[in-house]
Design a protein around this motif. Structure first.
Motif, PDB file in Angstrom:
ATOM      1  N   LEU A  67       0.828  -1.199   0.000  1.00  0.00           N
ATOM      2  CA  LEU A  67       0.000   0.000   0.000  1.00  0.00           C
ATOM      3  C   LEU A  67       0.866   1.254   0.000  1.00  0.00           C
ATOM      4  O   LEU A  67       1.799   1.374   0.799  1.00  0.00           O
ATOM      5  CB  LEU A  67      -0.927   0.021   1.215  1.00  0.00           C
ATOM      6  N   ALA A  68       0.576   2.173  -0.902  1.00  0.00           N
ATOM      7  CA  ALA A  68       1.265   3.460  -0.970  1.00  0.00           C
ATOM      8  C   ALA A  68       0.272   4.551  -0.596  1.00  0.00           C
ATOM      9  O   ALA A  68      -0.761   4.713  -1.243  1.00  0.00           O
ATOM     10  CB  ALA A  68       1.819   3.697  -2.371  1.00  0.00           C
ATOM     11  N   ASP A  69       0.571   5.292   0.477  1.00  0.00           N
ATOM     12  CA  ASP A  69      -0.314   6.381   0.926  1.00  0.00           C
ATOM     13  C   ASP A  69       0.161   7.671   0.284  1.00  0.00           C
ATOM     14  O   ASP A  69       1.126   8.284   0.700  1.00  0.00           O
ATOM     15  CB  ASP A  69      -0.336   6.480   2.454  1.00  0.00           C
ATOM     16  N   MET A  70      -0.553   8.080  -0.744  1.00  0.00           N
ATOM     17  CA  MET A  70      -0.084   9.144  -1.635  1.00  0.00           C
ATOM     18  C   MET A  70      -0.780  10.476  -1.359  1.00  0.00           C
ATOM     19  O   MET A  70      -2.005  10.542  -1.293  1.00  0.00           O
ATOM     20  CB  MET A  70      -0.317   8.727  -3.089  1.00  0.00           C
ATOM     21  N   THR A  71       0.009  11.541  -1.233  1.00  0.00           N
ATOM     22  CA  THR A  71      -0.515  12.891  -1.063  1.00  0.00           C
ATOM     23  C   THR A  71      -0.555  13.601  -2.416  1.00  0.00           C
ATOM     24  O   THR A  71       0.025  13.134  -3.390  1.00  0.00           O
ATOM     25  CB  THR A  71       0.374  13.697  -0.099  1.00  0.00           C
ATOM     26  N   PRO A  72      -1.213  14.776  -2.508  1.00  0.00           N
ATOM     27  CA  PRO A  72      -1.293  15.479  -3.797  1.00  0.00           C
ATOM     28  C   PRO A  72       0.058  15.903  -4.351  1.00  0.00           C
ATOM     29  O   PRO A  72       0.231  15.978  -5.564  1.00  0.00           O
ATOM     30  CB  PRO A  72      -2.154  16.705  -3.477  1.00  0.00           C
ATOM     31  N   ASP A  73       1.034  16.207  -3.476  1.00  0.00           N
ATOM     32  CA  ASP A  73       2.344  16.653  -3.953  1.00  0.00           C
ATOM     33  C   ASP A  73       3.414  15.578  -3.786  1.00  0.00           C
ATOM     34  O   ASP A  73       4.602  15.849  -3.905  1.00  0.00           O
ATOM     35  CB  ASP A  73       2.774  17.946  -3.256  1.00  0.00           C
ATOM     36  N   MET A  74       2.992  14.354  -3.516  1.00  0.00           N
ATOM     37  CA  MET A  74       3.889  13.208  -3.429  1.00  0.00           C
ATOM     38  C   MET A  74       4.985  13.436  -2.390  1.00  0.00           C
ATOM     39  O   MET A  74       6.123  12.984  -2.537  1.00  0.00           O
ATOM     40  CB  MET A  74       4.507  12.891  -4.787  1.00  0.00           C
ATOM     41  N   ALA A  75       4.655  14.167  -1.337  1.00  0.00           N
ATOM     42  CA  ALA A  75       5.572  14.401  -0.231  1.00  0.00           C
ATOM     43  C   ALA A  75       4.845  14.054   1.066  1.00  0.00           C
ATOM     44  O   ALA A  75       3.615  14.157   1.145  1.00  0.00           O
ATOM     45  CB  ALA A  75       6.045  15.850  -0.214  1.00  0.00           C
ATOM     46  N   PRO A  76       5.560  13.638   2.093  1.00  0.00           N
ATOM     47  CA  PRO A  76       4.912  13.159   3.313  1.00  0.00           C
ATOM     48  C   PRO A  76       4.314  14.272   4.158  1.00  0.00           C
ATOM     49  O   PRO A  76       4.570  15.464   3.942  1.00  0.00           O
ATOM     50  CB  PRO A  76       6.069  12.478   4.061  1.00  0.00           C
ATOM     51  N   ILE A  77       3.533  13.866   5.134  1.00  0.00           N
ATOM     52  CA  ILE A  77       3.014  14.759   6.155  1.00  0.00           C
ATOM     53  C   ILE A  77       3.665  14.354   7.471  1.00  0.00           C
ATOM     54  O   ILE A  77       3.459  13.242   7.965  1.00  0.00           O
ATOM     55  CB  ILE A  77       1.483  14.663   6.281  1.00  0.00           C
ATOM     56  N   MET A  78       4.479  15.255   8.027  1.00  0.00           N
ATOM     57  CA  MET A  78       5.094  15.043   9.340  1.00  0.00           C
ATOM     58  C   MET A  78       4.761  16.265  10.178  1.00  0.00           C
ATOM     59  O   MET A  78       5.255  17.364   9.909  1.00  0.00           O
ATOM     60  CB  MET A  78       6.608  14.843   9.213  1.00  0.00           C
ATOM     61  N   ASP A  79       3.916  16.084  11.160  1.00  0.00           N
ATOM     62  CA  ASP A  79       3.378  17.225  11.893  1.00  0.00           C
ATOM     63  C   ASP A  79       3.102  16.817  13.334  1.00  0.00           C
ATOM     64  O   ASP A  79       3.032  15.625  13.659  1.00  0.00           O
ATOM     65  CB  ASP A  79       2.095  17.716  11.220  1.00  0.00           C
ATOM     66  N   GLY A  80       2.916  17.814  14.195  1.00  0.00           N
ATOM     67  CA  GLY A  80       2.630  17.534  15.589  1.00  0.00           C
ATOM     68  C   GLY A  80       2.070  18.732  16.313  1.00  0.00           C
ATOM     69  O   GLY A  80       2.286  19.888  15.914  1.00  0.00           O
ATOM     70  N   ASN A  81       1.333  18.460  17.382  1.00  0.00           N
ATOM     71  CA  ASN A  81       0.742  19.488  18.247  1.00  0.00           C
ATOM     72  C   ASN A  81      -0.232  20.402  17.520  1.00  0.00           C
ATOM     73  O   ASN A  81      -0.506  21.512  17.981  1.00  0.00           O
ATOM     74  CB  ASN A  81       1.840  20.342  18.910  1.00  0.00           C
ATOM     75  N   ASP A  82      -0.728  19.952  16.372  1.00  0.00           N
ATOM     76  CA  ASP A  82      -1.680  20.755  15.598  1.00  0.00           C
ATOM     77  C   ASP A  82      -2.611  19.796  14.852  1.00  0.00           C
ATOM     78  O   ASP A  82      -2.147  19.057  13.969  1.00  0.00           O
ATOM     79  CB  ASP A  82      -0.942  21.663  14.620  1.00  0.00           C
ATOM     80  N   PHE A 135       6.967  20.054   5.841  1.00  0.00           N
ATOM     81  CA  PHE A 135       6.120  18.887   5.620  1.00  0.00           C
ATOM     82  C   PHE A 135       4.849  18.910   6.469  1.00  0.00           C
ATOM     83  O   PHE A 135       4.187  17.888   6.641  1.00  0.00           O
ATOM     84  CB  PHE A 135       6.916  17.608   5.915  1.00  0.00           C
ATOM     85  N   ASN A 136       4.491  20.061   7.017  1.00  0.00           N
ATOM     86  CA  ASN A 136       3.322  20.137   7.882  1.00  0.00           C
ATOM     87  C   ASN A 136       2.026  20.031   7.070  1.00  0.00           C
ATOM     88  O   ASN A 136       1.998  20.284   5.857  1.00  0.00           O
ATOM     89  CB  ASN A 136       3.333  21.428   8.705  1.00  0.00           C
ATOM     90  N   LEU A 137       0.955  19.688   7.765  1.00  0.00           N
ATOM     91  CA  LEU A 137      -0.342  19.492   7.122  1.00  0.00           C
ATOM     92  C   LEU A 137      -0.929  20.793   6.590  1.00  0.00           C
ATOM     93  O   LEU A 137      -1.620  20.804   5.565  1.00  0.00           O
ATOM     94  CB  LEU A 137      -1.317  18.843   8.117  1.00  0.00           C
ATOM     95  N   ARG A 138      -0.659  21.915   7.247  1.00  0.00           N
ATOM     96  CA  ARG A 138      -1.268  23.198   6.881  1.00  0.00           C
ATOM     97  C   ARG A 138      -0.841  23.682   5.493  1.00  0.00           C
ATOM     98  O   ARG A 138      -1.424  24.625   4.961  1.00  0.00           O
ATOM     99  CB  ARG A 138      -0.905  24.246   7.928  1.00  0.00           C
ATOM    100  N   ARG A 139       0.192  23.084   4.918  1.00  0.00           N
ATOM    101  CA  ARG A 139       0.630  23.541   3.594  1.00  0.00           C
ATOM    102  C   ARG A 139      -0.470  23.382   2.548  1.00  0.00           C
ATOM    103  O   ARG A 139      -0.504  24.110   1.553  1.00  0.00           O
ATOM    104  CB  ARG A 139       1.888  22.791   3.165  1.00  0.00           C
ATOM    105  N   TYR A 140      -1.376  22.438   2.765  1.00  0.00           N
ATOM    106  CA  TYR A 140      -2.464  22.236   1.801  1.00  0.00           C
ATOM    107  C   TYR A 140      -3.505  23.342   1.903  1.00  0.00           C
ATOM    108  O   TYR A 140      -4.092  23.754   0.905  1.00  0.00           O
ATOM    109  CB  TYR A 140      -3.100  20.865   2.007  1.00  0.00           C
ATOM    110  N   GLU A 141      -3.744  23.841   3.117  1.00  0.00           N
ATOM    111  CA  GLU A 141      -4.648  24.980   3.272  1.00  0.00           C
ATOM    112  C   GLU A 141      -4.062  26.243   2.638  1.00  0.00           C
ATOM    113  O   GLU A 141      -4.787  27.081   2.103  1.00  0.00           O
ATOM    114  CB  GLU A 141      -4.910  25.238   4.763  1.00  0.00           C
ATOM    115  N   LYS A 142      -2.746  26.350   2.687  1.00  0.00           N
ATOM    116  CA  LYS A 142      -2.072  27.549   2.177  1.00  0.00           C
ATOM    117  C   LYS A 142      -1.673  27.401   0.709  1.00  0.00           C
ATOM    118  O   LYS A 142      -1.052  28.312   0.153  1.00  0.00           O
ATOM    119  CB  LYS A 142      -0.826  27.822   3.024  1.00  0.00           C
ATOM    120  N   HIS A 143      -2.012  26.262   0.121  1.00  0.00           N
ATOM    121  CA  HIS A 143      -1.659  25.987  -1.279  1.00  0.00           C
ATOM    122  C   HIS A 143      -0.146  26.075  -1.509  1.00  0.00           C
ATOM    123  O   HIS A 143       0.318  26.566  -2.538  1.00  0.00           O
ATOM    124  CB  HIS A 143      -2.398  26.951  -2.221  1.00  0.00           C
TER     125      HIS A 143
END
Length: 407
Positions: A326-341, A383-391
């Motif tokens: 299984l490959a967990d793929m994001t829109p920009d093919m880069a991981p999500i590494m985040d915390g405390n948010d 690599f934070n998750l908020r990058r998708y909200e900020k495009h």
């Protein structure tokens, strides 16, 4: 009599009621994080919770290729650090990870691809990663088995050669990290399913499992292709991840013919020769989201056709084993590494697609620092998750994933 069997990572232990940190997922990233938490931060009261057995998911279903010739200046330093860590871990873990830096040869099939390779090489060299551009004749000299004639579907114009890359034995990495983490005091609980993540007033309070409740102020979800489902189900956080099957296979053993990893984006195929003489080869991901590791005849045919064109000496060779992961793929093919948010004490490490094995050592090391101190290391910040909200998507590449961020 050989006596009672004892795993490298110790006998089954009683699940305690409280830990300083709980890691959900007994794969490469989870084990690496547990190891570095204990080794570099003295945090030894750590539990790794694994529903099945360590290495069950992508850790045990890959073709073991490692490299640091990614495209962007954000990605390259992380993968370079991971590549540099393999000999260090072999020494520190006192475990043979079978690292073979035989080099990666990425084939180019057009002048446009050659120009793109020049940009990749410039980025790599800027960050101190050895990488070279070769023409078709030089490629043939390096791998005589390659077909550089113009009468194939995608003629070979040249290649990007990355000497430090190569292969590492994936199951050895699982066993070595598990052994090292347990030796330093961490606990690994296999056949233990996380059933809920508990929070109170916006903070993590613990994890409920099939073997009882655990109190903990820190929880990391690092479960590969299952991470997005766990995080959505237990915390209601929707991630921009699609889960896709990726397939690979090995041939019958052969005499040595490939002394480098060879890959082709145009053919969607890559190959390397294992220590047993098998040609290990993989393809691109299935084009539809799913959670199955079933294999298909389509990809057997695809691999046979692709390899027969640019490695014609393999025509007639038999495939012996075929598997899917299984490959967990994001829109920009880069991981999500985040915390405390958005929850204090909650950390996530997912969305690696098919790059997770290459990066696990460095990612685990920096996630451990993040969890121990609460401060995000600079190398992880993009690599934070908020990058998708900020495009602010990464420039590595793009995958088709539909996502609407929650406000």
């Amino acid at each position: 009599m050989f006596g009672k069997y004892k795993p490298l990572w110790g006998n089954k232990t009683r699940l305690k009621s409280s830990y300083d940190a709980v890691i959900i997922g007994g794969g490469l990233h989870g084990l690496a994080t547990a190891y570095f938490l204990a080794k570099e931060h003295g945090m030894k009261n750590v539990a790794v919770i694994e529903k099945n057995f360590i290495g069950f998911g992508g850790a045990g279903r890959n073709t073991a290729i490692v490299r640091a010739n990614q495209r962007t200046q954000i990605n390259v330093p992380l993968y370079k650090e991971a590549l540099d860590l393999w000999p260090v871990l072999t020494r520190d873990l006192d475990f043979n990870l079978m690292f073979n830096n035989c080099g990666n040869l990425n084939l180019m099939h057009s002048e446009a691809a050659m120009n793109a390779a020049r940009m990749n090489i410039a980025t790599a060299q800027f960050h101190g990663v050895e990488s070279h551009l070769l023409d078709a004749k030089q490629v043939k000299e390096m791998v005589p088995a390659l077909n550089i004639s113009p009468d194939i579907t995608y003629p070979i114009h040249g290649a990007m050669f990355h000497p430090p890359g190569g292969i590492v034995r994936h199951d050895a990495v699982v066993w070595g990290l598990a052994k090292g983490a347990v030796k330093l005091g961490a606990e690994i609980h296999q056949q233990t399913e996380a059933t809920a993540i508990n929070t109170e007033n916006g903070r993590i309070t613990g994890v409920e499992t099939s073997r009882g409740k655990i109190h903990s102020p820190r929880v990391l979800v690092s479960a590969g292709g299952y991470s997005a489902g766990i995080i959505n189900k237990m915390l209601g956080i929707k991630l921009p991840i699609s889960v896709l099957t990726i397939q690979a296979m090995v041939t019958q053993p052969l005499k040595p013919i490939l002394n480098h990893v060879v890959s082709s984006g145009a053919y969607h195929a890559y190959a390397n020769q294992t220590l047993k003489g098998e040609i290990a080869t993989g393809a691109h991901m299935d084009p539809w989201p799913n959670y199955t590791t079933l294999t298909t005849a389509y990809y057997i045919k695809h691999q046979a056709q692709a390899l027969s064109e640019f490695l014609p000496c393999l025509r007639g060779v038999k495939f012996m084993r075929h598997w899917g992961g299984l490959a967990d793929m994001t829109p920009d093919m880069a991981p999500i590494m985040d915390g405390n948010d958005p929850i204090d004490g909650f950390y996530m490490n997912c969305g690696w697609g098919y790059f997770g094995f290459k990066s696990c050592s460095a990612a685990g090391r920096h996630l451990a620092a993040f969890m121990a101190t609460g401060n995000c290391p600079d190398i992880l910040e993009p690599f934070n998750l908020r990058r998708y909200e900020k495009h602010q998507l990464m420039g590595e590449t793009a995958a088709l994933v539909s996502y609407t961020p929650d406000n």
